[in-house]
Motif scaffolding. Structure first.
Motif, mmCIF file in Angstrom:
data_model
loop_
_atom_site.group_PDB
_atom_site.id
_atom_site.type_symbol
_atom_site.label_atom_id
_atom_site.label_comp_id
_atom_site.label_asym_id
_atom_site.label_seq_id
_atom_site.Cartn_x
_atom_site.Cartn_y
_atom_site.Cartn_z
ATOM 1 N N TRP A 47 0.786 -1.218 -0.109
ATOM 2 C CA TRP A 47 0.058 0.115 -0.085
ATOM 3 C C TRP A 47 0.871 1.411 0.020
ATOM 4 O O TRP A 47 0.622 2.206 -0.648
ATOM 5 C CB TRP A 47 -0.875 -0.055 1.297
ATOM 6 C CG TRP A 47 -2.004 -1.105 1.074
ATOM 7 C CD1 TRP A 47 -2.632 -1.565 0.007
ATOM 8 C CD2 TRP A 47 -2.729 -1.604 2.215
ATOM 9 N NE1 TRP A 47 -3.498 -2.273 0.305
ATOM 10 C CE2 TRP A 47 -3.883 -2.409 1.459
ATOM 11 C CE3 TRP A 47 -2.693 -1.644 3.537
ATOM 12 C CZ2 TRP A 47 -4.648 -3.081 2.325
ATOM 13 C CZ3 TRP A 47 -3.742 -2.116 4.241
ATOM 14 C CH2 TRP A 47 -4.683 -2.932 3.508
ATOM 15 N N VAL A 48 2.080 1.152 0.751
ATOM 16 C CA VAL A 48 2.852 2.141 0.674
ATOM 17 C C VAL A 48 3.481 2.529 -0.681
ATOM 18 O O VAL A 48 3.469 3.605 -1.226
ATOM 19 C CB VAL A 48 4.148 1.913 1.574
ATOM 20 C CG1 VAL A 48 5.201 3.256 1.600
ATOM 21 C CG2 VAL A 48 3.634 1.900 3.160
ATOM 22 N N GLY A 49 3.716 1.373 -1.402
ATOM 23 C CA GLY A 49 4.264 1.423 -2.628
ATOM 24 C C GLY A 49 3.354 1.896 -3.823
ATOM 25 O O GLY A 49 4.035 2.216 -5.070
ATOM 26 N N VAL A 50 1.877 2.305 -3.555
ATOM 27 C CA VAL A 50 1.115 2.917 -4.500
ATOM 28 C C VAL A 50 0.790 4.214 -4.167
ATOM 29 O O VAL A 50 -0.633 4.795 -4.494
ATOM 30 C CB VAL A 50 -0.033 1.861 -5.049
ATOM 31 C CG1 VAL A 50 0.499 0.884 -5.817
ATOM 32 C CG2 VAL A 50 -0.726 1.477 -3.814
ATOM 33 N N GLY A 51 1.300 4.745 -2.904
ATOM 34 C CA GLY A 51 0.827 5.892 -2.420
ATOM 35 C C GLY A 51 -0.333 6.076 -1.596
ATOM 36 O O GLY A 51 -0.857 6.988 -1.371
ATOM 37 N N LEU A 52 -0.775 4.804 -1.142
ATOM 38 C CA LEU A 52 -1.928 4.792 -0.364
ATOM 39 C C LEU A 52 -1.663 4.936 1.050
ATOM 40 O O LEU A 52 -2.649 5.061 1.782
ATOM 41 C CB LEU A 52 -2.760 3.412 -0.706
ATOM 42 C CG LEU A 52 -3.804 3.578 -1.907
ATOM 43 C CD1 LEU A 52 -4.096 2.187 -2.029
ATOM 44 C CD2 LEU A 52 -4.877 4.489 -1.579
#
Ligand SMILES: Cc1cc2nc3c(=O)[nH]c(=O)nc-3n(C[C@H](O)[C@H](O)[C@H](O)COP(=O)(O)OP(=O)(O)OC[C@H]3O[C@@H](n4cnc5c(N)ncnc54)[C@H](O)[C@@H]3O)c2cc1C
Length: 484
Positions: A47-52
């Motif tokens: 989730w961090v990796g898609v900016g969420l």
């Protein structure tokens, strides 16, 4: 008084240390050695990796948690094990190198009565030229990698909003990779976010992997019970990708990455390249490179560790053709066969063999997914090892608990989005993780405990798990009640 030293503060080591501390008497000592000051709940890196999700929501400092729990914490990397001590003093010890800023590289000898090696994987980006954050591709294996990946992803989204097309390449960066499930979760999240941000029509989303078929996941594929029908994970995953317009390249060994281009060779010998604007390719895993020495100072690394750097435990490592591998080859107690007071838990133990059939390209490159050791088994193994160690300290002659991956189930929830109302998830449970064709001749697994569904309910479970596991890792009141 006994001293238990745990190497690594990831899912397995943190679980092992917490349970060991809670079951041992106060006079006994538990020491954790780990090079990073923070705990990272790795599954939510996706989730961090898609900016969420901001990075801060998936990591937190270990020192205050260990201080509260009565665990000594050394911020250091283990480099060598001396399981026989020295000729002059047989007390076993580990050599560690500090990673505290200003003290980097300072060596210390940490003595132990019992050692739990839970050092996880070395992210072996070096296996493929140009792979990884130091090269031309991104990763979500650590929280800092994921934060960097989010920056690139959001930059691509901005370009698409300005009218550019972008091509995304997600998957595995070498023919011997494991952890396809993590890359799978990343690609469905990325695709979901492209739609949520209104730019899906300007994106080409490609999957590349070393799996023979989609949905192999390094587990030889799975037959899932869905709505009363048995569905191979190949069909499940292909239909999930087809619905989302994700295109795929299978049976691929990535040989080299250049800016914007991943070169690969397929099982049938085709040599090709895939262009990309952004690529998130997982690396193969290796052991972290611990050395071992006997009491005379002779190097015994090859007797304690397999050539891939993972630690030998109570598995049957006899080399055999694929058809002769058995669920019974898998370790049960994770005790070193050479030293009764040394154990390896989580990714740090050496699996006896892959689960998926290993193959080679005509040029001899591997197209051989390595077996996954995901969070749930890593934590269950950490807990079982902690139990055995505590029982042995209390007088048991040997390990008392077993946690074979051939007798253990796992749940995997691959979500897309982090919003409780618009997200969705593919939820799968599998039992056992390592197929056992003697017990379950048809599919190798118990069909009453192996099922999969896609929908909002699985997504809620994923959100709940994120909060529960982060609560548990803080060792807040009642943490023992939360299952692994
Ligand atoms: C992006 C991603 C998403 C994932 N999603 C899921 C999921 O949804 N569900 C799931 O079940 N699993 C998931 N996994 C897998 C899961 O994260 C791993 O199975 C789990 O982290 C393994 O635990 P471990 O303790 O063996 O290793 P790790 O969690 O990697 O911990 C290893 C620890 O050892 C430390 N260490 C390293 N070198 C040394 C050294 N020399 N000395 C001392 N300490 C050292 C590290 O700093 C770390 O603290 C995912 C993995 C990735 C990469």
């Amino acid at each position: 008084m006994s001293r238990v030293v745990v190497l690594g503060a990831g899912v397995s080591g943190h679980t092992a240390a917490a349970f060991t501390r809670s079951w041992l008497a106060r006079g006994d000592e538990v020491v954790v050695v780990s090079p990073k000051p923070d705990y990272n709940w790795i599954p939510s890196n996706v989730w961090v990796g898609v900016g969420l999700m901001p990075r801060e929501k998936v990591r937190f400092p270990l020192a205050p948690i260990y201080a509260r729990a009565g665990i000594e914490f050394k911020q250091a990397a283990a480099v060598a094990i001396h399981p026989e001590g020295r000729e002059s003093d047989p007390t076993p010890f580990v050599v560690v190198e500090s990673t505290v800023p200003g003290k980097e590289g300072t060596r210390e000898e940490v003595r132990y009565d019992f050692l739990i090696n839970a050092t996880g994987p070395k992210l072996n980006f070096g296996a493929t030229e140009g792979l990884g954050p130091g090269g031309h591709t991104l990763s979500v294996c650590t929280d800092s990698h994921a934060e960097d990946t989010a920056r690139h992803f959001l930059d691509s989204v901005e370009r698409m909003k300005r009218g550019d097309r972008q091509r995304f390449l997600i998957g595995t960066g070498h023919g011997a990779c494991t952890c396809q499930g993590a890359a799978f979760e990343y690609i469905v999240n990325l695709e979901f976010e492209l739609r949520a941000r209104g730019v899906r029509d300007r994106a080409d989303v490609w999957w590349i992997s070393n799996e023979y078929e989609l949905g192999d996941f390094g587990m030889g594929g799975i037959h899932l019970k869905r709505g009363g029908y048995i569905t191979p994970s190949k069909i499940f995953t292909e239909s999930l990708f087809a619905e989302r317009g994700i295109r795929w390249i299978n049976r691929a060994h990535v040989t080299k990455v250049e800016p914007g281009k991943a070169h690969y060779e397929t099982l049938d010998g085709q040599v090709r390249a895939a262009d990309f604007d952004m690529a998130m390719l997982l690396p193969p895993f290796a052991g972290v490179g611990l050395k071992a020495f006997d009491k005379a100072g002779a190097d015994i690394t090859t007797s304690m560790f397999m050539p891939n750097g993972f630690m030998r435990v109570d598995a049957d490592y006899t080399a055999r053709p694929y058809e002769q591998w058995s669920a019974r080859d898998w370790p049960k107690t994770y005790q070193s066969p050479a030293y009764r007071n040394v154990f390896a838990a989580g990714i740090a133990f050496a699996p006896p063999h892959p689960i998926s059939r290993p193959r080679q390209t005509p040029s001899g490159a591997p197209v051989a997914p390595a077996p996954p050791r995901t969070g749930m088994p890593s934590a269950m193994i950490g807990k079982a090892v902690a139990h055995s160690v505590v029982d042995m300290i209390k007088g048991a002659p040997g390990p008392t608990r077993s946690a074979s991956m051939a007798a253990m189930g796992a749940a995997c929830v691959a979500s897309a989005g982090s919003n409780p109302f618009t997200g969705t998830a593919a939820a799968m449970t599998v039992f056992p993780i390592v197929p056992d064709f003697e017990r379950y001749p048809e599919y190798g697994r118990d069909m009453n405990q192996t099922f999969g569904e896609i929908g909002l309910a699985g997504h809620w479970i994923k959100i709940l798990l994120h909060h529960l596991f982060i609560y548990k890792a803080h060792l807040y009141p009642g943490w023992r009640l939360i299952p692994e």
